[in-house]
Design an enzyme around this catalytic site. Structure first.
Site, PDB file in Angstrom:
ATOM      1  N   GLU A 140      46.479  75.710  45.044  1.00 48.20           N
ATOM      2  CA  GLU A 140      45.321  75.746  45.932  1.00 48.20           C
ATOM      3  C   GLU A 140      44.065  75.214  45.243  1.00 48.20           C
ATOM      4  O   GLU A 140      42.943  75.476  45.695  1.00 48.20           O
ATOM      5  CB  GLU A 140      45.098  77.168  46.449  1.00 48.20           C
ATOM      6  CG  GLU A 140      46.265  77.641  47.311  1.00 48.20           C
ATOM      7  CD  GLU A 140      46.071  79.025  47.900  1.00 48.20           C
ATOM      8  OE1 GLU A 140      45.069  79.687  47.595  1.00 48.20           O
ATOM      9  OE2 GLU A 140      46.948  79.443  48.673  1.00 48.20           O
ATOM     10  N   LYS A 182      47.211  84.716  59.061  1.00 46.29           N
ATOM     11  CA  LYS A 182      47.852  83.417  58.819  1.00 46.29           C
ATOM     12  C   LYS A 182      48.745  83.135  60.015  1.00 46.29           C
ATOM     13  O   LYS A 182      49.727  83.861  60.246  1.00 46.29           O
ATOM     14  CB  LYS A 182      48.736  83.498  57.567  1.00 46.29           C
ATOM     15  CG  LYS A 182      47.991  83.645  56.247  1.00 46.29           C
ATOM     16  CD  LYS A 182      49.006  83.930  55.141  1.00 46.29           C
ATOM     17  CE  LYS A 182      48.442  83.741  53.757  1.00 46.29           C
ATOM     18  NZ  LYS A 182      49.383  84.237  52.715  1.00 46.29           N
TER      19      LYS A 182
HETATM   20  P1  PGA Z   1      51.111  81.429  50.199  1.00 47.28           P
HETATM   21  O1  PGA Z   1      50.058  82.313  49.410  1.00 47.28           O
HETATM   22  O2  PGA Z   1      50.413  80.555  51.163  1.00 47.28           O
HETATM   23  O3  PGA Z   1      51.812  80.693  49.094  1.00 47.28           O
HETATM   24  O4  PGA Z   1      52.049  82.404  50.870  1.00 47.28           O
HETATM   25  C1  PGA Z   1      48.780  82.604  49.840  1.00 47.28           C
HETATM   26  C2  PGA Z   1      48.458  84.057  49.659  1.00 47.28           C
HETATM   27  O5  PGA Z   1      49.269  84.841  49.116  1.00 47.28           O
HETATM   28  O6  PGA Z   1      47.404  84.491  50.098  1.00 47.28           O
HETATM   29 ZN    ZN Z   2      48.001  86.718  49.537  1.00 46.52          ZN
END
Ligand code: PGA
Ligand code: ZN
Length: 420
Positions: free
Chosen positions: A207, A337
């Site tokens: 990220e 998400k």
């Molecule tokens: P991921 O991690 O998108 O790889 O699942 C992001 C998070 O854990 O916040």
């Molecule tokens: Zn997370």
């Protein structure tokens, strides 16, 4: 009423070079929308199923050709020609067509791509920006979020050199523009500190977070404090911190393995409370494992009021899990998400549960992202308290920040109530 006239899906690549989907939707009136689907690596066990081809000859089995075909054939054949009064009607039809509890038949990636492309097409039909369409769905006035910005990375996003996944800075500036200015200054200061202390170039993780060989988790937090100060800010006043422990991924047989040692549940809670006492943390995300409901409730009860227990893997944006956490007082903030649950409407239901309980909501990208910036519009339209998309480097992250800069400067500029 919107009718689906055409649907298409293309296998494209995400920011890790892994396949994902780009979906386009054309409505009967000619309005057109497109959306790309993100993909996680540090995933929760209760997430909706991301359909992968499993063919080892292509992308190590991660191809999305079947999911793309489901959009073009199964979903299009079932839905074309029907009238959908709104987003909820479309999403219900997708859920019914899939028919499984975790969207494993058609794939949550296929379903979310259609749900989002339909949202964009409807926004285009209504001649509104996407955030205004999302705001109307939520029945809320739009608002810009604060930003939680990845500074240092570990865990699954950085080859596990240190166990906790993210240390994030939280600029407290009143505007997106001001927040990004502050974040960029801290990031540059951190890069210099890393060069001096670890004799390393600023290597980054999935990220965009800096990822040197920290000796311990605590060293990550200490260096974040130092970087804030080196950039001329006061930690806790101009810039706060947040942490994503992603504890499910360092948990086995009742023990959490951090670089500082091995901890049982009680010791882990004490360890996290120690961080909350020592650092200006607005939230601790996934401080405990994803099914430790009892531990979460104990942690949530003991954290100071200004430090939220933020559920990512615990909740998986799943309304039933959010409801359970509300009932048990196991968390007081939701990491939202969309691909964890698979449709816009179910995510909105999860958000509504969280908001009704007085929780904060953090709209979040995934570690595998694309240049699409629908998440920025979603955060504004759904009045997310925070947006979490990663560092201030890498175009798949900046696409979201740049979209927010545009919304702030050109689309919400006149309305005082829309300020952070
Ligand atoms: P991921 O991690 O998108 O790889 O699942 C992001 C998070 O854990 O916040
Ligand atoms: Zn997370």
């Amino acid at each position: 009423m919107p009718q689906i006239h055409a649907l298409d899906a293309l296998e494209i690549l995400d920011s890790r070079g892994r396949p994902t989907l780009h979906v386009t939707c054309t409505l009967g009136d000619g309005a057109h929308g497109a959306a790309s689907v993100p993909s996680g690596a540090s995933t929760g066990a209760a997430e909706a199923h991301e359909l992968r081809d499993g063919d080892p000859a292509r992308y190590r089995g991660l191809g999305c050709l079947q999911a793309a075909a489901h959009v073009r054939e199964t979903i299009f054949n079932a839905l074309s020609g029907s009238d959908f009064s709104d987003q909820a009607a479309l999403d219900s039809a997708l859920i019914a067509l899939d028919g499984t509890a975790n969207k494993s038949r058609l794939g949550a990636n296929a379903i979310l791509g259609v749900s989002l492309a339909f949202a964009r097409a409807c926004a285009a039909a209504q001649r509104r920006p996407l955030w205004a369409y999302f705001a109307a769905l939520a029945g809320e006035a739009p608002r810009l979020p604060r930003l939680t910005i990845n500074l240092f990375s570990g865990g699954k996003h950085a080859g596990g050199q240190v166990s906790i996944q993210d240390v994030l800075i939280v600029p407290l500036a009143a505007t997106i523009r001001g927040a990004l200015e502050q974040a960029a200054a801290v990031y540059q200061a951190a890069a210099v500190l890393i060069r001096d202390r670890y004799h390393m170039r600023p290597l980054t993780a999935d990220e965009g977070g800096l990822a040197p060989d920290f000796e311990t988790d605590q060293a990550m937090l200490d260096l974040a404090m130092r970087a804030i100060e080196a950039a001329g800010f006061t930690p806790g006043h101009e810039i706060a911190l947040a942490v994503d422990v992603a504890a499910s991924h360092c948990y086995a047989d009742g023990l959490y393995t951090l670089s500082g040692g091995r901890f049982d549940r009680e010791a882990m809670i004490d360890h996290l409370l120690g961080w909350a006492a020592r650092y200006p943390l607005i939230s601790i995300e996934d401080g405990l494992a994803e099914d430790d409901w009892v531990g979460w409730a104990a942690l949530c009860a003991r954290l100071p009021a200004h430090t939220r227990a933020l559920g990512d893997d615990l909740l998986c944006t799943h309304p039933a899990r959010i409801r359970r956490a509300v009932d048990l007082h196991a968390a007081n903030a939701l990491l939202l998400k969309l691909n964890q649950i698979g449709t816009v409407t179910e995510a909105l239901a999860g958000r509504a549960l969280a908001a009704a309980a007085g929780w904060q909501v953090v709209a979040s990208a995934r570690s595998g992202e694309t240049e699409d910036h629908w998440l920025a519009d979603l955060a504004v339209g759904w009045r997310a308290d925070y947006l979490k998309v990663g560092s201030v480097t890498q175009s798949e992250r900046l696409a979201k920040y740049n979209r927010l800069l545009y919304i702030e400067a050109r689309e919400l500029a006149s309305a005082e109530t829309h300020k952070i």
